[in-house]
Design an enzyme around this catalytic site. Structure first.
Site, short mmCIF file in Angstrom:
data_model
loop_
_atom_site.label_atom_id
_atom_site.label_comp_id
_atom_site.label_asym_id
_atom_site.label_seq_id
_atom_site.Cartn_x
_atom_site.Cartn_y
_atom_site.Cartn_z
N GLY A 9 2.08 2.21 -12.54
CA GLY A 9 3.13 3.82 -13.05
C GLY A 9 4.16 3.93 -12.81
N TYR A 29 3.91 -14.58 4.59
CA TYR A 29 3.77 -13.76 3.72
C TYR A 29 4.39 -13.06 5.46
CZ TYR A 29 1.78 -14.09 0.33
OH TYR A 29 1.55 -14.61 -1.39
N LEU A 65 2.19 -2.12 -13.55
CA LEU A 65 1.14 -1.10 -14.14
C LEU A 65 1.00 -0.68 -13.12
CD1 LEU A 65 0.44 -5.09 -15.95
CD2 LEU A 65 1.90 -2.90 -16.78
N LEU A 103 -0.72 -6.91 -11.22
CA LEU A 103 -0.06 -5.17 -11.59
C LEU A 103 1.57 -5.36 -11.96
CD1 LEU A 103 -1.38 -2.73 -9.88
CD2 LEU A 103 -2.61 -3.30 -11.56
N GLY A 153 3.88 -6.82 -9.96
CA GLY A 153 4.55 -6.61 -8.99
C GLY A 153 4.74 -5.16 -9.20
N GLY A 154 4.19 -4.42 -9.98
CA GLY A 154 4.48 -2.59 -9.63
C GLY A 154 4.24 -1.50 -10.91
#
Length: 342
Positions: free
Chosen positions: A216, A55, A214, A209, A211-212
């Site tokens: 919104g 990372y 979920l 989520l 990767g985003g």
């Protein structure tokens, strides 16, 4: 937060794990802000942090080390991972003893700690026998440099193989698995989750989520966000691709379901993952304080049967809407020579 057992280790962890992938160049390059987010998560009751050497090429581990340097380290269950390339040299990657023994020292230095609580193998390595990997991890545990070993994104048969080899060769076994799991990525329900339960492993889902998707941020009529992951993995995030169109359709229905239930889409997504009996703690990966705050309350939400049944109608059990979201493709599918008789 109430604590849950990490598999059969006896270690108690919070039901949410703070993922550190977005701290550093891949997400939030502001070290001070990232540290504030980590401290806020700890103050909220999270005692479990997960990162990886790859990372931001070690920067995430360095930020986590700084955040725990004020006396907080002893109360944190600290996890990191190795496998991904950390340089051009072909031996600075993979699951060999040579690399694992060297890289754990690098992670210890970056994290500014004398031990790692959970050291995970980030992906399978078809070129390295699992006994080689388990042997190295066993020696590191006996040396006190790591406390436990885990795996991440291993298919079910690889997990089973690892346990058989550990028993036959008297090796330390993987005590956790870290798979991709969300409402949109449910493939592991068919095999990985039942196998993990059978072997008493803790399960730490990444990308709850999706990767985003979920969170919104991905909705019809909105421009798709420009993020590191979207640029790095367009197959997973380009909303024009057919598999991602299916995800958009599902997100619209899930957003309506969340609104009807009086909760946010984020809460619905995290509570769904937490509802599976094999799951220990999903990994949340905030980039900002606002994102963290939006996820902290999910541990207290319980979805009723009617809501879970409706989710099953939108995305049937065992279904992954976009195969690119599974996180690892077996070499038998990527390499033609493994599929064609010569």
């Amino acid at each position: 937060m109430d604590h849950v057992s990490l598999g059969r280790t006896g270690v108690k962890v919070s039901p949410l794990c703070l993922g550190a992938m977005n701290f550093g160049a891949w997400g939030n390059p502001d070290h001070d802000d990232s540290i504030r987010i980590i401290h806020r998560a700890l103050d909220a009751g999270i005692n479990f942090i997960d990162t990886a050497d790859v990372y931001s090429h070690g920067e995430s581990e360095e930020i986590v080390g700084k955040a725990l340097a004020d006396g907080r380290r002893d109360d944190v269950v600290l996890a990191t991972k190795a496998h991904a390339p950390m340089g051009e040299d072909p031996n600075r990657r993979g699951n060999s003893r040579r690399w694992i023994v060297r890289e754990v020292e690098n992670s210890l230095r970056r994290l500014d700690t004398d031990h790692i609580d959970l050291y995970q193998i980030h992906r399978p390595d078809p070129d390295t026998h699992i006994d080689e990997t388990l042997g190295a991890l066993t020696d590191l545990i006996r040396d006190g440099k790591i406390r436990y070993a885990g795996c991440s994104t291993f298919p079910a048969h690889r997990i089973v193989e690892s346990h058989w080899v550990a028993e036959q060769r008297v090796r330390e076994r993987f005590v956790t698995e870290q798979p991709p799991y969300s409402i949109l990525t449910r493939g592991i329900e068919a095999d990985v989750l039942p196998v993990a339960r059978e072997y008493g492993m803790g399960v730490l889902p990444w990308s709850p989520l999706s990767g985003g998707w979920l969170s919104g941020k991905y909705r019809r009529g909105q421009d798709a966000p420009n993020t590191h992951r979207a640029n790095f993995m367009p197959d997973r995030f380009d909303p024009s691709k057919p598999d991602n169109v299916r995800k958009l359709d599902a997100v619209e229905e899930l957003a309506r379901l969340a609104a009807d239930s009086g909760i946010t889409l984020v809460d619905l997504a995290l509570a769904f993952v937490l509802s599976h009996p094999a799951v220990t703690a999903p990994i949340i990966g905030p980039r900002t304080m606002e994102q963290l705050e939006s996820q902290l309350g999910a541990a207290d939400i319980r979805l009723d049967a009617a809501t879970l049944d409706r989710i099953d109608e939108i995305v049937p059990p065992g279904t992954t809407l976009n195969p690119a979201d599974v996180g690892w493709t077996p070499p038998d599918l990527e390499r033609k020579e493994l599929r064609r008789r010569r």
